[in-house]
Design a protein around this motif. Structure first.
Motif, PDB file in Angstrom:
ATOM      1  N   ARG A 155     -42.608 -60.703  10.991  1.00 59.03           N
ATOM      2  CA  ARG A 155     -42.016 -62.159  11.029  1.00 59.03           C
ATOM      3  C   ARG A 155     -43.438 -62.920  10.728  1.00 59.03           C
ATOM      4  O   ARG A 155     -42.981 -64.032  10.074  1.00 59.03           O
ATOM      5  CB  ARG A 155     -41.734 -62.494  12.324  1.00 59.03           C
ATOM      6  CG  ARG A 155     -40.416 -61.907  12.716  1.00 59.03           C
ATOM      7  CD  ARG A 155     -39.233 -62.305  11.948  1.00 59.03           C
ATOM      8  NE  ARG A 155     -37.882 -61.489  12.150  1.00 59.03           N
ATOM      9  CZ  ARG A 155     -37.147 -61.365  12.927  1.00 59.03           C
ATOM     10  NH1 ARG A 155     -37.169 -62.298  13.857  1.00 59.03           N
ATOM     11  NH2 ARG A 155     -35.989 -60.446  12.883  1.00 59.03           N
ATOM     12  N   ASN A 156     -44.661 -62.632  10.582  1.00 66.21           N
ATOM     13  CA  ASN A 156     -45.584 -63.382  10.500  1.00 66.21           C
ATOM     14  C   ASN A 156     -45.997 -63.502   8.778  1.00 66.21           C
ATOM     15  O   ASN A 156     -46.734 -64.110   8.499  1.00 66.21           O
ATOM     16  CB  ASN A 156     -46.879 -62.922  11.308  1.00 66.21           C
ATOM     17  CG  ASN A 156     -46.938 -63.462  12.605  1.00 66.21           C
ATOM     18  OD1 ASN A 156     -46.218 -64.297  12.959  1.00 66.21           O
ATOM     19  ND2 ASN A 156     -47.669 -62.595  13.459  1.00 66.21           N
ATOM     20  N   HIS A 157     -45.309 -62.385   8.198  1.00 62.80           N
ATOM     21  CA  HIS A 157     -45.691 -62.165   6.922  1.00 62.80           C
ATOM     22  C   HIS A 157     -44.418 -62.377   6.003  1.00 62.80           C
ATOM     23  O   HIS A 157     -44.344 -61.548   5.069  1.00 62.80           O
ATOM     24  CB  HIS A 157     -46.478 -60.689   6.609  1.00 62.80           C
ATOM     25  CG  HIS A 157     -47.789 -61.052   7.313  1.00 62.80           C
ATOM     26  ND1 HIS A 157     -48.809 -61.731   7.064  1.00 62.80           N
ATOM     27  CD2 HIS A 157     -48.027 -60.496   8.512  1.00 62.80           C
ATOM     28  CE1 HIS A 157     -49.889 -61.412   7.715  1.00 62.80           C
ATOM     29  NE2 HIS A 157     -49.433 -61.003   8.777  1.00 62.80           N
ATOM     30  N   SER A 158     -43.538 -62.922   6.287  1.00 60.53           N
ATOM     31  CA  SER A 158     -42.045 -62.878   5.577  1.00 60.53           C
ATOM     32  C   SER A 158     -41.687 -64.564   5.160  1.00 60.53           C
ATOM     33  O   SER A 158     -41.564 -65.263   6.063  1.00 60.53           O
ATOM     34  CB  SER A 158     -41.141 -62.254   6.503  1.00 60.53           C
ATOM     35  OG  SER A 158     -39.927 -62.342   5.869  1.00 60.53           O
ATOM     36  N   LEU A 159     -41.546 -64.350   4.118  1.00 58.73           N
ATOM     37  CA  LEU A 159     -40.904 -65.893   3.420  1.00 58.73           C
ATOM     38  C   LEU A 159     -39.329 -65.427   3.437  1.00 58.73           C
ATOM     39  O   LEU A 159     -38.700 -64.592   2.856  1.00 58.73           O
ATOM     40  CB  LEU A 159     -41.381 -66.024   1.827  1.00 58.73           C
ATOM     41  CG  LEU A 159     -40.897 -67.289   1.386  1.00 58.73           C
ATOM     42  CD1 LEU A 159     -41.391 -68.541   2.238  1.00 58.73           C
ATOM     43  CD2 LEU A 159     -41.187 -67.563  -0.086  1.00 58.73           C
ATOM     44  N   ASP A 160     -38.512 -66.097   4.182  1.00 58.39           N
ATOM     45  CA  ASP A 160     -36.983 -65.729   4.418  1.00 58.39           C
ATOM     46  C   ASP A 160     -36.369 -67.187   4.912  1.00 58.39           C
ATOM     47  O   ASP A 160     -36.843 -68.567   4.376  1.00 58.39           O
ATOM     48  CB  ASP A 160     -36.931 -64.794   5.612  1.00 58.39           C
ATOM     49  CG  ASP A 160     -37.731 -65.118   6.991  1.00 58.39           C
ATOM     50  OD1 ASP A 160     -37.849 -66.323   7.326  1.00 58.39           O
ATOM     51  OD2 ASP A 160     -38.431 -64.285   7.599  1.00 58.39           O
ATOM     52  N   SER A 161     -35.165 -67.073   5.545  1.00 56.56           N
ATOM     53  CA  SER A 161     -34.207 -68.071   5.670  1.00 56.56           C
ATOM     54  C   SER A 161     -34.823 -69.285   6.681  1.00 56.56           C
ATOM     55  O   SER A 161     -34.437 -70.440   6.511  1.00 56.56           O
ATOM     56  CB  SER A 161     -32.937 -67.613   6.346  1.00 56.56           C
ATOM     57  OG  SER A 161     -32.059 -67.036   5.299  1.00 56.56           O
ATOM     58  N   ARG A 162     -36.061 -68.955   7.226  1.00 57.99           N
ATOM     59  CA  ARG A 162     -36.795 -70.003   8.074  1.00 57.99           C
ATOM     60  C   ARG A 162     -37.354 -70.756   7.219  1.00 57.99           C
ATOM     61  O   ARG A 162     -37.656 -71.756   7.720  1.00 57.99           O
ATOM     62  CB  ARG A 162     -37.662 -69.091   8.981  1.00 57.99           C
ATOM     63  CG  ARG A 162     -36.950 -68.220  10.003  1.00 57.99           C
ATOM     64  CD  ARG A 162     -38.141 -67.491  10.888  1.00 57.99           C
ATOM     65  NE  ARG A 162     -38.772 -66.603   9.764  1.00 57.99           N
ATOM     66  CZ  ARG A 162     -39.840 -66.250  10.097  1.00 57.99           C
ATOM     67  NH1 ARG A 162     -40.376 -66.094  11.204  1.00 57.99           N
ATOM     68  NH2 ARG A 162     -40.404 -65.456   9.199  1.00 57.99           N
ATOM     69  N   ASP A 163     -37.681 -70.582   5.767  1.00 62.88           N
ATOM     70  CA  ASP A 163     -38.274 -71.445   4.953  1.00 62.88           C
ATOM     71  C   ASP A 163     -37.451 -72.093   4.090  1.00 62.88           C
ATOM     72  O   ASP A 163     -36.545 -71.328   3.409  1.00 62.88           O
ATOM     73  CB  ASP A 163     -39.580 -70.660   4.333  1.00 62.88           C
ATOM     74  CG  ASP A 163     -40.510 -71.362   3.379  1.00 62.88           C
ATOM     75  OD1 ASP A 163     -39.882 -71.831   2.369  1.00 62.88           O
ATOM     76  OD2 ASP A 163     -41.320 -71.534   3.825  1.00 62.88           O
ATOM     77  N   SER A 164     -37.695 -73.370   3.883  1.00 63.10           N
ATOM     78  CA  SER A 164     -36.693 -74.190   3.071  1.00 63.10           C
ATOM     79  C   SER A 164     -36.625 -73.438   1.341  1.00 63.10           C
ATOM     80  O   SER A 164     -35.602 -73.595   0.864  1.00 63.10           O
ATOM     81  CB  SER A 164     -37.147 -75.414   2.729  1.00 63.10           C
ATOM     82  OG  SER A 164     -38.302 -75.737   2.362  1.00 63.10           O
ATOM     83  N   TYR A 165     -37.525 -72.842   1.032  1.00 62.44           N
ATOM     84  CA  TYR A 165     -37.906 -72.319  -0.447  1.00 62.44           C
ATOM     85  C   TYR A 165     -36.561 -71.166  -0.452  1.00 62.44           C
ATOM     86  O   TYR A 165     -36.074 -71.064  -1.623  1.00 62.44           O
ATOM     87  CB  TYR A 165     -39.159 -71.832  -0.747  1.00 62.44           C
ATOM     88  CG  TYR A 165     -39.294 -71.335  -2.104  1.00 62.44           C
ATOM     89  CD1 TYR A 165     -39.422 -71.884  -3.206  1.00 62.44           C
ATOM     90  CD2 TYR A 165     -39.309 -69.945  -2.549  1.00 62.44           C
ATOM     91  CE1 TYR A 165     -39.559 -71.751  -4.543  1.00 62.44           C
ATOM     92  CE2 TYR A 165     -39.409 -69.369  -3.757  1.00 62.44           C
ATOM     93  CZ  TYR A 165     -39.387 -70.350  -4.750  1.00 62.44           C
ATOM     94  OH  TYR A 165     -39.433 -69.711  -5.885  1.00 62.44           O
ATOM     95  N   ILE A 166     -36.247 -70.094   0.665  1.00 59.00           N
ATOM     96  CA  ILE A 166     -35.478 -69.352   0.340  1.00 59.00           C
ATOM     97  C   ILE A 166     -34.068 -69.947   1.235  1.00 59.00           C
ATOM     98  O   ILE A 166     -33.243 -69.898   0.562  1.00 59.00           O
ATOM     99  CB  ILE A 166     -36.146 -67.950   1.109  1.00 59.00           C
ATOM    100  CG1 ILE A 166     -37.173 -67.605   0.633  1.00 59.00           C
ATOM    101  CG2 ILE A 166     -35.026 -67.129   1.365  1.00 59.00           C
ATOM    102  CD1 ILE A 166     -37.226 -67.071  -0.749  1.00 59.00           C
ATOM    103  N   GLY A 167     -34.253 -70.330   2.290  1.00 59.37           N
ATOM    104  CA  GLY A 167     -33.065 -70.989   2.995  1.00 59.37           C
ATOM    105  C   GLY A 167     -32.157 -69.937   3.198  1.00 59.37           C
ATOM    106  O   GLY A 167     -32.238 -68.856   3.172  1.00 59.37           O
ATOM    107  N   ILE A 168     -31.094 -70.646   3.759  1.00 56.41           N
ATOM    108  CA  ILE A 168     -29.471 -69.837   3.711  1.00 56.41           C
ATOM    109  C   ILE A 168     -29.006 -69.309   2.504  1.00 56.41           C
ATOM    110  O   ILE A 168     -29.349 -69.614   1.450  1.00 56.41           O
ATOM    111  CB  ILE A 168     -28.486 -71.036   4.300  1.00 56.41           C
ATOM    112  CG1 ILE A 168     -28.889 -71.772   5.515  1.00 56.41           C
ATOM    113  CG2 ILE A 168     -27.352 -70.171   4.654  1.00 56.41           C
ATOM    114  CD1 ILE A 168     -29.537 -70.778   6.788  1.00 56.41           C
ATOM    115  N   ILE A 169     -28.785 -68.023   2.570  1.00 52.41           N
ATOM    116  CA  ILE A 169     -28.267 -67.154   1.550  1.00 52.41           C
ATOM    117  C   ILE A 169     -26.828 -67.222   1.242  1.00 52.41           C
ATOM    118  O   ILE A 169     -26.233 -66.918   2.070  1.00 52.41           O
ATOM    119  CB  ILE A 169     -28.871 -65.640   1.538  1.00 52.41           C
ATOM    120  CG1 ILE A 169     -30.442 -65.575   1.792  1.00 52.41           C
ATOM    121  CG2 ILE A 169     -28.344 -64.851   0.321  1.00 52.41           C
ATOM    122  CD1 ILE A 169     -31.276 -66.362   0.732  1.00 52.41           C
TER     123      ILE A 169
END
Length: 170
Positions: A136-150
């Motif tokens: 979790r500390n090293h993941s760009l995922d749905s929590r970030d607006s750049y990736i967001g909901i898929i």
């Protein structure tokens, strides 16, 4: 040329044509991918080789805990499905709740304290999933607006079936 040489040439050609046809058919259904980065550490490591199904979601939607390959903003990323269509996802104080129930996540990397706190409260639409990395500390995922909901119908390339390398983890 002797009959034996002609027979050997025909056998070789038949084998080559069969191998080509099998590889074309397999490439339509499966793909080899390589893990890049440490966002899934705890489950997958950098350079692990995986086989994915490209047809896994043709008739169904992703399920909770599936590991998927996503094409988002031109990048291919690998993440775990945390929320599926219709779910309410709430994240507060680094705790994840699905439809009001706190998730027990035995697969996340717990070697370090989770530090990237965010507050999220979202309900997923029919074609949406929420994904997160196991590290979790090293993941760009749905929590970030750049990736967001898929949007899984548009962005999910496939579902991880199994690891083929390193061999000890198959």
């Amino acid at each position: 040329m002797t009959k034996k040489i002609i027979y050997e040439i025909k056998n070789s050609l038949n084998s080559a044509i069969l191998a080509l046809l099998v590889s074309i058919i397999i490439s339509q259904f499966a793909q080899l991918v390589t893990v890049s980065g440490k966002s899934m550490e705890g489950t997958l490591k950098n350079n692990d080789k995986l086989i994915i199904s490209k047809i896994a979601y043709n008739k169904t939607s992703p399920q909770y805990k599936d590991i998927v390959i996503i094409n988002k903003n031109g990048y291919k990323i690998i993440k775990r499905v945390i929320g599926v269509p219709g779910d309410n996802i709430k994240i507060t104080s680094n705790k994840v709740f699905i439809n009001g129930q706190e998730l027990v996540e035995e697969y996340i990397n717990t070697k370090e304290r989770i530090e990237n706190s965010c507050d999220i409260d979202v309900t997923l639409k029919d074609d949406e999933i929420f994904v997160m990395g196991d590290n979790r500390n090293h993941s760009l995922d749905s929590r970030d607006s750049y990736i967001g909901i898929i949007n899984y119908k548009k962005n999910v390339i496939g579902k991880v079936l199994f690891s083929v390398y390193p061999f000890k983890e198959i």
